[in-house]
Scaffold this active site. Structure first.
Site, mmCIF file in Angstrom:
data_model
loop_
_atom_site.group_PDB
_atom_site.id
_atom_site.type_symbol
_atom_site.label_atom_id
_atom_site.label_comp_id
_atom_site.label_asym_id
_atom_site.label_seq_id
_atom_site.Cartn_x
_atom_site.Cartn_y
_atom_site.Cartn_z
ATOM 1 N N TYR A 138 -71.333 -7.471 -21.137
ATOM 2 C CA TYR A 138 -70.142 -6.507 -21.009
ATOM 3 C C TYR A 138 -70.707 -5.929 -22.101
ATOM 4 O O TYR A 138 -71.024 -6.392 -23.907
ATOM 5 C CB TYR A 138 -68.390 -7.318 -21.977
ATOM 6 C CG TYR A 138 -67.675 -6.350 -22.006
ATOM 7 C CD1 TYR A 138 -67.462 -5.033 -21.796
ATOM 8 C CD2 TYR A 138 -66.920 -6.459 -23.496
ATOM 9 C CE1 TYR A 138 -65.817 -3.701 -21.854
ATOM 10 C CE2 TYR A 138 -66.008 -5.426 -24.354
ATOM 11 C CZ TYR A 138 -65.687 -4.444 -23.277
ATOM 12 O OH TYR A 138 -64.630 -3.700 -23.836
ATOM 13 N N ASP A 233 -77.637 -5.484 -27.241
ATOM 14 C CA ASP A 233 -76.574 -5.491 -27.418
ATOM 15 C C ASP A 233 -75.970 -6.654 -28.460
ATOM 16 O O ASP A 233 -76.315 -8.130 -27.779
ATOM 17 C CB ASP A 233 -76.027 -5.502 -26.217
ATOM 18 C CG ASP A 233 -74.407 -5.223 -27.076
ATOM 19 O OD1 ASP A 233 -73.951 -4.874 -28.335
ATOM 20 O OD2 ASP A 233 -73.417 -4.888 -26.263
ATOM 21 N N LYS A 261 -68.691 -6.012 -34.499
ATOM 22 C CA LYS A 261 -67.803 -6.799 -35.232
ATOM 23 C C LYS A 261 -68.296 -7.541 -36.044
ATOM 24 O O LYS A 261 -67.457 -7.387 -37.621
ATOM 25 C CB LYS A 261 -68.108 -8.106 -34.122
ATOM 26 C CG LYS A 261 -67.373 -7.624 -32.131
ATOM 27 C CD LYS A 261 -67.360 -8.715 -31.848
ATOM 28 C CE LYS A 261 -66.767 -7.925 -30.191
ATOM 29 N NZ LYS A 261 -67.771 -8.011 -29.117
HETATM 30 C C1 LIG Z 1 -67.394 -6.665 -28.453
HETATM 31 C C2 LIG Z 1 -68.442 -6.115 -27.130
HETATM 32 C C3 LIG Z 1 -68.193 -4.831 -27.486
HETATM 33 C C4 LIG Z 1 -67.215 -3.710 -28.007
HETATM 34 O O1 LIG Z 1 -67.027 -3.524 -28.868
HETATM 35 P P1 LIG Z 1 -65.798 -2.954 -29.159
HETATM 36 O O2 LIG Z 1 -65.472 -2.728 -30.957
HETATM 37 O O3 LIG Z 1 -64.752 -3.886 -28.782
HETATM 38 O O4 LIG Z 1 -65.722 -1.290 -28.625
HETATM 39 C C5 LIG Z 1 -70.127 -4.029 -26.977
HETATM 40 N N1 LIG Z 1 -71.090 -4.907 -26.638
HETATM 41 C C6 LIG Z 1 -70.455 -6.978 -27.135
HETATM 42 C C7 LIG Z 1 -71.814 -7.735 -26.919
HETATM 43 C C8 LIG Z 1 -69.437 -6.906 -27.115
HETATM 44 O O5 LIG Z 1 -69.352 -8.511 -27.401
#
Ligand SMILES: *Cc1c(COP(=O)(O)O)cnc(C)c1O
Length: 423
Positions: A138, A233, A261
């Site tokens: 994701y 990511d 995060k």
């Molecule tokens: C949480 C997450 C996102 C998206 O971040 P948001 O702050 O919710 O938009 C993108 N990539 C990864 C791997 C994530 O865990």
């Protein structure tokens, strides 16, 4: 009074992010009013041990005094300037010190913004349109990333949400996570059209799936050969699985990295960064446009910086990793005693567990084939027993530095009882 019904009357679906609605586990979501350390307090006064940690940011536990002090101090100096402040330079320096591949950094406000901007940059910098991503990863909810695989690996993708133009799908190639051969095949056919690969270096959005030996190495090799950009990511894994993120753990240097995060410490902050030559294509130095009214917000920078200072203390990840292992080892032995098939993963403060005997879990299809009904029953049993797990079988779990022996043993006592009942 039902808080969820009241919320539904005014908020679409009653929540501001879909996983919170408990659709994957049934029942009404829990409303929280406060949190401290490893504990959450619900609106009806119950105390729950928290293994969600706001989906990752709360690696120090809730309301760490250093973070709260930094936030209060920053807030008193002004909530937002829309102009440069020194805190932005300080956190960028701290991030680069911890993750040296980020030679230049740009702060944004969410992980979605970070990945969306990194992909635009990769496309703008290479002059190519196609991107490769992997099923089960994701990367936020921007249009180019809400595309799933078509019938064959290299056939046209399909939007995975209404509202995403089908025309975009032809530029997003979705391959199988941990399938290095598929990546080689894609490059063999399309190399000079591929702008970038974006990947979670440990997948944390299909439960938890580590990369198999050679997978990330293949991504690095193919991108380097083809002049494509490798994007890690690390919005979830950054400062969660190791001090320098997954890239330090595996010793692989991506060209660009996205963070989120933890770097906001619970405030809205995220970032993308990487090679200076690529980052110089971003405006104002270069032609690729990207901007944000609240980017680099001083209060968010203060929370993030205070958090990064703490995780940099000696022994932080050794202690966190040992705590997380204590949890997954305990879950595993409780499941064995109950005769219930379970597989677990852990790294740093990240863990996964899947009700399946198909260990080790390395592919999305294995996660998808797990016993979801058993997960739902386990989730609700644990919630009743005072333990708050992620409300979906496809999410990972998060342990914080505030989780101590007491919290882990209370959790494992609950798990033993619940699993026995489910066997
Ligand atoms: C949480 C997450 C996102 C998206 O971040 P948001 O702050 O919710 O938009 C993108 N990539 C990864 C791997 C994530 O865990």
């Amino acid at each position: 009074m039902n808080l969820f019904n009241e919320a539904r009357d005014v908020i679409a679906g009653g929540v501001n992010s879909p996983v919170r609605a408990f659709a994957a586990v049934g029942g009404d979501p829990v409303f929280f009013k406060s949190a401290r350390g490893a504990w959450l307090e619900t609106e009806d006064g119950r105390r729950l041990i928290d293994y969600v940690g706001s989906w990752g940011p709360m690696i120090l536990g809730h309301c760490h005094p250093d973070v709260i002090d930094a936030v209060v101090q920053a807030a008193k100096n002004g909530l937002s300037f829309g102009a440069p402040c020194v805190l932005e330079t300080q956190i960028a320096r701290k991030i680069r010190e911890l993750m040296p591949s980020l030679e230049r950094i740009r702060m944004v406000s969410s992980g979605t913004e970070a990945t969306m901007s990194a992909i635009r940059l990769a496309r703008g910098h290479t002059g190519r349109d196609k991107i490769i991503k992997f099923e089960g990863c994701y990367h936020g909810h921007s249009d180019s990333l809400l595309i799933k695989a078509g019938s064959g690996a290299l056939t046209l993708g399909i939007p995975s949400s209404p509202g995403v133009p089908a025309g975009l799908a032809e530029n997003t190639i979705t391959l199988s996570y941990n399938d290095a051969e598929a990546v080689r095949a894609a490059f063999a056919e399309l190399a000079e059209q591929i702008a970038c690969i974006i990947v979670e270096p440990i997948a944390g959005n299909m439960n938890m799936v580590p990369p198999v030996a050679g997978f990330l190495e293949t991504l690095r090799e193919e991108c380097s050969k083809a002049g494509a950009i490798l994007i890690f990511d690390e919005v979830m894994t950054g400062f969660r699985v190791a001090k320098g993120g997954a890239q330090a753990l595996f010793g692989i240097q991506p060209d660009l990295t996205t963070l989120g995060k933890i770097i906001g410490g619970g405030m809205p902050a995220a970032a993308f960064g990487g090679r200076a030559d690529i980052m110089s294509s971003i405006a104002p130095d270069g032609p690729v446009y990207q901007a944000g009214t609240l980017s680099g917000n001083p209060v968010a920078m203060a929370a993030g910086l205070a958090t990064l200072e703490k995780i940099d203390e000696p022994g932080f990840y050794e202690a966190l990793g040992a705590r997380t292992r204590q949890l997954t080892d305990g879950l595993l032995s409780a499941a064995q005693d109950a005769g219930i098939p379970l597989t677990t993963e852990n790294q740093g403060g990240l863990f996964g567990f899947v009700f399946s005997d198909d260990a080790p879990i390395r592919r999305f299809e294995q996660v998808a084939a797990a016993n979801v009904d058993r997960f739902k029953a386990f989730f609700h049993g644990m919630l009743d027993a005072g333990v708050y797990l992620a409300p979906s079988a496809f999410e990972a779990g998060f342990v914080s530095a505030a989780h101590g022996d007491e919290e882990i043993s209370t959790t494992l006592d609950a798990a033993r009882k619940v699993l026995k009942r489910l066997s």
